[in-house]
Design an enzyme around this catalytic site. Structure first.
Site, PDB file in Angstrom:
ATOM      1  N   ILE A 100       0.863  -1.192   0.000  1.00 63.75           N
ATOM      2  CA  ILE A 100       0.000   0.000   0.000  1.00 63.75           C
ATOM      3  C   ILE A 100       0.897   1.240   0.000  1.00 63.75           C
ATOM      4  CG2 ILE A 100      -1.717   1.308   1.313  1.00 63.75           C
ATOM      5  CD1 ILE A 100      -3.166  -1.161   1.923  1.00 63.75           C
ATOM      6  N   SER A 130       5.692  -1.241  -0.395  1.00 60.43           N
ATOM      7  CA  SER A 130       5.552  -0.552  -1.683  1.00 60.43           C
ATOM      8  C   SER A 130       6.835   0.216  -2.032  1.00 60.43           C
ATOM      9  CB  SER A 130       4.381   0.431  -1.586  1.00 60.43           C
ATOM     10  OG  SER A 130       4.339   1.286  -2.706  1.00 60.43           O
ATOM     11  N   TYR A 154       7.612  -0.540  -8.360  1.00 59.78           N
ATOM     12  CA  TYR A 154       7.031   0.191  -9.481  1.00 59.78           C
ATOM     13  C   TYR A 154       8.213   0.524 -10.362  1.00 59.78           C
ATOM     14  CZ  TYR A 154       2.248   0.838  -7.778  1.00 59.78           C
ATOM     15  OH  TYR A 154       0.948   0.638  -7.396  1.00 59.78           O
ATOM     16  N   THR A 180       4.824  -4.762  -9.848  1.00 59.79           N
ATOM     17  CA  THR A 180       3.420  -4.464 -10.152  1.00 59.79           C
ATOM     18  C   THR A 180       3.309  -3.947 -11.574  1.00 59.79           C
ATOM     19  OG1 THR A 180       2.949  -4.000  -7.850  1.00 59.79           O
ATOM     20  CG2 THR A 180       1.434  -3.056  -9.454  1.00 59.79           C
ATOM     21  N   LYS A 261       2.723  -8.881 -10.340  1.00 62.78           N
ATOM     22  CA  LYS A 261       1.440  -8.548  -9.692  1.00 62.78           C
ATOM     23  C   LYS A 261       0.505  -7.861 -10.686  1.00 62.78           C
ATOM     24  CE  LYS A 261      -0.470  -6.071  -5.652  1.00 62.78           C
ATOM     25  NZ  LYS A 261      -1.069  -4.798  -5.975  1.00 62.78           N
ATOM     26  N   HIS A 285      -5.830  -4.959  -8.201  1.00 57.89           N
ATOM     27  CA  HIS A 285      -5.430  -3.748  -7.488  1.00 57.89           C
ATOM     28  C   HIS A 285      -6.588  -3.219  -6.639  1.00 57.89           C
ATOM     29  CE1 HIS A 285      -1.825  -1.000  -7.729  1.00 57.89           C
ATOM     30  NE2 HIS A 285      -2.627  -0.200  -7.054  1.00 57.89           N
TER      31      HIS A 285
HETATM   32  C1  LIG Z   1      -4.331   3.062  -0.622  1.00 63.88           C
HETATM   33  C2  LIG Z   1      -3.806   1.949  -1.483  1.00 63.88           C
HETATM   34  C3  LIG Z   1      -2.541   2.082  -2.057  1.00 63.88           C
HETATM   35  C4  LIG Z   1      -2.022   1.041  -2.811  1.00 63.88           C
HETATM   36  N1  LIG Z   1      -0.742   1.132  -3.274  1.00 63.88           N
HETATM   37  C5  LIG Z   1      -0.192   0.096  -3.937  1.00 63.88           C
HETATM   38  C6  LIG Z   1       1.172   0.126  -4.277  1.00 63.88           C
HETATM   39  O1  LIG Z   1       1.904   1.045  -3.960  1.00 63.88           O
HETATM   40  N2  LIG Z   1       1.651  -0.926  -4.984  1.00 63.88           N
HETATM   41  C7  LIG Z   1       0.854  -1.985  -5.371  1.00 63.88           C
HETATM   42  O2  LIG Z   1       1.335  -2.901  -6.020  1.00 63.88           O
HETATM   43  N3  LIG Z   1      -0.419  -2.055  -4.992  1.00 63.88           N
HETATM   44  C8  LIG Z   1      -0.963  -1.046  -4.281  1.00 63.88           C
HETATM   45  N4  LIG Z   1      -2.260  -1.117  -3.868  1.00 63.88           N
HETATM   46  C9  LIG Z   1      -3.068  -2.310  -4.184  1.00 63.88           C
HETATM   47  C10 LIG Z   1      -2.926  -3.382  -3.078  1.00 63.88           C
HETATM   48  O3  LIG Z   1      -1.656  -3.963  -3.102  1.00 63.88           O
HETATM   49  C11 LIG Z   1      -3.971  -4.503  -3.255  1.00 63.88           C
HETATM   50  O4  LIG Z   1      -3.874  -5.003  -4.559  1.00 63.88           O
HETATM   51  C12 LIG Z   1      -5.384  -4.001  -2.974  1.00 63.88           C
HETATM   52  O5  LIG Z   1      -5.407  -3.189  -1.822  1.00 63.88           O
HETATM   53  C13 LIG Z   1      -6.332  -5.177  -2.783  1.00 63.88           C
HETATM   54  O6  LIG Z   1      -7.641  -4.708  -2.651  1.00 63.88           O
HETATM   55  P1  LIG Z   1      -8.398  -4.606  -1.234  1.00 63.88           P
HETATM   56  O7  LIG Z   1      -7.603  -3.725  -0.368  1.00 63.88           O
HETATM   57  O8  LIG Z   1      -9.737  -4.013  -1.571  1.00 63.88           O
HETATM   58  O9  LIG Z   1      -8.527  -5.996  -0.709  1.00 63.88           O
HETATM   59  C14 LIG Z   1      -2.804  -0.112  -3.072  1.00 63.88           C
HETATM   60  C15 LIG Z   1      -4.060  -0.229  -2.478  1.00 63.88           C
HETATM   61  C16 LIG Z   1      -4.564   0.767  -1.678  1.00 63.88           C
HETATM   62  C17 LIG Z   1      -5.902   0.582  -1.019  1.00 63.88           C
HETATM   63  C1  LIG Z   2       0.204   6.486  -5.534  1.00 60.40           C
HETATM   64  C2  LIG Z   2      -0.411   5.291  -6.219  1.00 60.40           C
HETATM   65  C3  LIG Z   2       0.134   5.055  -7.584  1.00 60.40           C
HETATM   66  C4  LIG Z   2      -0.270   4.066  -5.340  1.00 60.40           C
HETATM   67  C5  LIG Z   2      -1.181   2.963  -5.737  1.00 60.40           C
HETATM   68  O1  LIG Z   2      -0.776   1.961  -6.224  1.00 60.40           O
HETATM   69  C6  LIG Z   2      -2.592   3.086  -5.524  1.00 60.40           C
HETATM   70  O2  LIG Z   2      -3.054   4.145  -5.074  1.00 60.40           O
HETATM   71  O3  LIG Z   2      -3.341   2.145  -5.811  1.00 60.40           O
END
Ligand SMILES: Cc1cc2nc3c(=O)[nH]c(=O)nc-3n(C[C@H](O)[C@H](O)[C@H](O)COP(=O)(O)O)c2cc1C
Ligand SMILES: CC(C)CC(=O)C(=O)O
Length: 388
Positions: A100, A130, A154, A180, A261, A285
């Site tokens: 996250i 992340s 990333y 990712t 991913k 995601h």
């Molecule tokens: C606020 C937020 C930021 C995220 N940032 C990233 C990230 O930096 N890199 C990434 O691969 N996935 C990111 N994700 C996706 C999560 O790894 C994951 O796939 C997702 O939260 C799963 O959905 P759920 O939280 O509804 O179960 C992010 C998700 C959220 C909620």
């Molecule tokens: C700042 C974003 C690119 C991070 C992310 O992966 C997301 O918000 O789902």
């Protein structure tokens, strides 16, 4: 085996007998409402929000309702073993924390990546950190204790920078690299648009870049002297629309297990497998990138079949311990929790994350006890029936 995960229930009851009121909620809805209050409108919309009208985000969670677990009797599930082998490591359970970005901001002190890593250390549940941590990856890794951590990349457009980030992650002791592929550009996110979140968040995304020698060398003035130029450079290099032609290069970046991913299509699994990856991470995601798509859980069986024995990590929509069990039954080797632990962090820092993880594990463990599935290997697609 140490104390069964389900013992968390007893601890809570004992505390209740002593008059201790539970500090944290036990339902996802309870976590959501407390976190919304703790985070404030801007961060709340960033974490809770998704793409478009959030149809896919809702469908991810409701997909779990369409599967029911058969109870099995007389199997003697008094002792359970939730441990799993992944990339040569033995993990205490299939649960891990999905990456996250800028989660650091969800903690009161702004160092939520460190707090989350501390929860990993206390529970044995790995954190996928992340690229967009608020504190540099080396400082995050230093909090893992004996729990393995994974680094999510990333991939920047500057290949030398990508290589440097991976080298640093290896040196810091991360045990796998998760690349990712579905977020080289951010999706259409109405909540973030209405709060103008991204320009505000940008300044907090930079720690792993401004601490990187390759990134710094590309700037005329240091990020400390000219933070604006650093932010502009970051925006220029952040998103890389990779193609299959780049997979050999990604593979060559590290000897560590490499996981891709954002995979939902069986054909993509086959191509990734041919490219020599060590694991497939089935995820959409959390519905933050593309709206109107297949719930990730519905993609999982096809991904597992095409992976043909390669480990499959899964996330998107996991809200309860029963969701964890169902994802394992559908073939996931490891199951990622996302938003729920961010809410735990917002509510109670490391303690809040530990509570969320222990609750998920206790519920999964007790479900396996009651329904007669003593080990993860007992959970198969035949343990489930489609109910809607
Ligand atoms: C606020 C937020 C930021 C995220 N940032 C990233 C990230 O930096 N890199 C990434 O691969 N996935 C990111 N994700 C996706 C999560 O790894 C994951 O796939 C997702 O939260 C799963 O959905 P759920 O939280 O509804 O179960 C992010 C998700 C959220 C909620
Ligand atoms: C700042 C974003 C690119 C991070 C992310 O992966 C997301 O918000 O789902």
């Amino acid at each position: 085996m140490s104390q069964p995960f389900g013992f968390y229930q007893n601890e809570i009851y004992f505390e209740g007998l002593g008059g201790v009121v539970p500090r944290f909620p036990f339902t996802y809805e309870g976590l959501e409402s407390r976190a919304e209050a703790a985070l404030g409108p801007s961060l709340w919309s960033y974490v809770a929000g998704g793409a478009g009208d959030e149809l896919t985000q809702r469908a991810n969670a409701s997909a779990f309702e369409r599967w029911g677990l058969y109870p099995r009797i007389f199997v003697g599930a008094a002792r359970r073993d939730l441990s799993v082998e992944l990339f040569g490591m033995t993990l205490p359970s299939p649960l891990f924390m999905a990456p996250i970005g800028v989660i650091g901001l969800c903690a009161q002190d702004g160092h939520g990546d460190l707090a989350t890593a501390g929860a990993a250390a206390r529970t044995g549940v790995p954190m996928v950190a992340s690229t967009l941590t608020v504190d540099p990856l080396e400082e995050v890794a230093a909090e893992f204790g004996s729990t393995p951590g994974f680094f999510q990349l990333y991939t920047p457009t500057d290949r030398e920078l990508a290589e440097s980030l991976v080298r640093r992650a290896e040196k810091a002791g991360f045990k796998a690299i998760v690349v990712t592929l579905d977020t080289w550009v951010t999706g259409w996110r109405p909540r973030d648009l209405s709060t103008a979140n991204f320009p505000q968040l940008r300044g907090h995304c930079l720690a792993n870049y401004t601490s990187d020698p390759v990134f710094r060398a590309a700037l005329d003035r240091t990020p400390e002297e000219d933070p604006r130029a650093a932010a502009i450079r970051w925006a220029q290099v952040f998103g890389n629309p990779l193609t299959w032609d780049d997979l050999p290069w990604l593979r060559s970046l590290t000897e560590l297990p490499l996981i891709v991913k954002g995979i939902c299509h069986p054909e993509d699994v086959r191509r990734a497998k041919d490219g020599g990856v060590d694991g497939i991470y089935c995820s959409n995601h959390g519905g933050r990138q593309a709206n109107g798509g297949l719930p990730a859980l519905d993609a999982l069986p096809g991904v597992v079949e095409a992976a043909d024995g390669l480990p499959v990590l899964f996330d998107s929509g996991v809200r309860t311990g029963t969701d964890v069990v169902k994802a394992v039954a559908l073939g996931a080797t490891a199951v990622g929790v996302g938003r729920p632990y961010a809410y735990g962090l917002a509510i109670g820092g490391t303690d809040g994350v530990v509570h969320v993880l222990r609750s998920l594990l206790a519920e999964a463990d007790l479900l396996m006890a009651v329904d007669g599935y003593p080990t993860l290997a007992d959970l198969t697609p035949e343990s489930l029936r489609r109910v809607l």
